[in-house]
Structures are given as structure tokens and as C-alpha cells.
Write an enzyme that holds these catalytic residues in place. Sequence first.
Site, mmCIF file in Angstrom:
data_model
loop_
_atom_site.group_PDB
_atom_site.id
_atom_site.type_symbol
_atom_site.label_atom_id
_atom_site.label_comp_id
_atom_site.label_asym_id
_atom_site.label_seq_id
_atom_site.Cartn_x
_atom_site.Cartn_y
_atom_site.Cartn_z
ATOM 1 N N ASP A 59 0.865 -1.193 0.000
ATOM 2 C CA ASP A 59 0.000 0.000 0.000
ATOM 3 C C ASP A 59 0.895 1.235 0.000
ATOM 4 O OD1 ASP A 59 -2.261 -1.528 -0.013
ATOM 5 O OD2 ASP A 59 -2.660 -1.351 2.129
ATOM 6 N N PHE A 102 -1.864 -6.346 -8.975
ATOM 7 C CA PHE A 102 -1.582 -4.910 -9.056
ATOM 8 C C PHE A 102 -0.582 -4.584 -10.152
ATOM 9 C CE2 PHE A 102 -3.409 -1.879 -6.132
ATOM 10 C CZ PHE A 102 -4.377 -2.693 -5.591
ATOM 11 N N GLU A 103 0.357 -5.475 -10.310
ATOM 12 C CA GLU A 103 1.380 -5.243 -11.330
ATOM 13 C C GLU A 103 0.730 -5.202 -12.720
ATOM 14 O OE1 GLU A 103 4.289 -8.257 -10.986
ATOM 15 O OE2 GLU A 103 5.806 -7.091 -12.027
#
Length: 247
Positions: A118, A194-195
Amino acid sequence: MVAPGMRRYKVRTEAQASLVGPEGSSPLDLPAIFGRRAPIRLEIGCGHGEFISQMAAAHPDEDFVGVEYDRLRITKGAHKCLGLGATNASFYGGMAEDFVRDRMPTASARRIYILFPDPWPKPDHRRRRLMTRAFLADLSRVAAPGCRFIFGSDTHNYTMQVLNNLTTLPGLWRNLYPPSGYRINIPTRFPTVFERYKKEEGDTIAYLMLERTDVPAPVLPAPHRPPRGSKTQQGIPGCHSGKTEST
Ligand SMILES: C[S@@+](CC[C@H](N)C(=O)[O-])C[C@H]1O[C@@H](n2cnc3c(N)ncnc32)[C@H](O)[C@@H]1O
């Protein structure tokens, strides 16, 4: 609120539960947990389990430990491992800071991954970032000599913060990405959720790779961080990537 796609993970099946370790603060007996002595790879903030499950399936001779705050994501990670036939993974719920400090044995890990933590991009929230100097010192204790630490983030000032904090722990880590210390947009074998999302958005991702030396790690006092869910966190979802910032 639970996203509709995550509702199915509210209740753990017996098989999923078999890959989830008990919460608590006692040090883990890794050989007893996995029933063997194999190299250990640790993923911190393993999210939806995309990366750890594929890695566990690709490396059946090694064991994988995942720590993740979100209980439903833990169950989803276990589900993904089972779907790939990988039982060499063990997931733990809770705060990574406590888990690394209290539960991971000294010099137990040969790889440590922290991918898209985060980012807390607002200046007022940066004190919530995981990668403090004290946390890096704790990670250094858990890393066996030769262990590689892999970090990735689209929040470039966070990546620089990690590099800066590491320079205040001299001699513990050797940077494998000289001369800049980081690499941008390298191809990865098993991209995380997320990547993928960040790459699709066209963001640049900075990666770090460092190797642990055999210099003993110091023990540093933990900094004060507001507890998760406290007032300053309201309105900021647990797994957001926020606005991308560059330095
Ligand atoms: C931005 S998401 C990235 C997830 C995954 N690594 C990826 O790249 O798709 C960050 C994850 O770390 C978890 N997390 C954040 N702070 C944590 C902490 N202190 N301890 C354990 N997990 C944490 C969040 O719940 C979330 O799943």
C-alpha cells in the site's frame, strides 16, 4: 463492504483451511508446518495470492509463506494454490510487522517478496508505510545470508524511501541493480494483480533486488504507526494503489 467476487471466500473449506496457519505470536516451526526442511520464500502482503500460488506450483521443492492482512484474500490465496495443485504454501493473517518480528525464525528465508505494498501516497499518510527502517531491520534478521529481497512499486518515492532506509543499515544488503539501484518495467514471470493493472494503465514500475550479506542484523525499536482502521485511514481502502507519484 465485501466485493461480490470475494463473498465466496467468507467461509473457508477444510482444504483451504489446511493451507492457513493459526494466528498468534509464537514463532513458526517451519519444518513441522511443511513436514520437511526446504528453502523458504516469504511474500508479504500477498493480496489475492496470484503470485505466491504460481510460484509455489512452479517450485514444488521449496516452501512458501504468505502474510496478508485481509482474511478473504488469504482464503483466495489458499484457493488458488489448491487450484494449481500446490500444497507447499502456508498463509498467515495479520499485520506483517508483527508477523515478521514475532513469528519468522532468524535466517529462515531465502527469498522475500514485497510487491506493490500500500503506497500511502499523501504526505500526511506516509507514516503508515510498511517499509520503515525498523521493519527492514526485522526483515534483515529473517533473511538468510544470500537471501534475495525483491520489491516492486509504481510509487517511485516509496521505492526511493526503501533504498534510503537500506543505506542506513550499512553492510546488510548488496544491491543487485547497480548503478542506479533500481530497474524500471522489467518483465516478470508471474505478475501480481496490481502489477498487471498498473502496467495496463501505462504506469512505470520500479523494482529493487538486493542480496543479504552475513552481517548480523540490528534490532531497532518499532516506530509508532496508527493502528489499521483508525481515523486517519478512513476513506482509504486497504488495497488501493493511490495516485502514482514519481520523484
Ligand atoms: C496494493 S495491495 C498489493 C497486493 C499484491 N501484492 C499485488 O501486487 O497484487 C497490498 C496488499 O498488502 C496488504 N497489506 C497492507 N498492509 C499490510 C500489513 N501491514 N500487513 C499485512 N498485509 C498488508 C493489503 O491487505 C493488500 O492485500
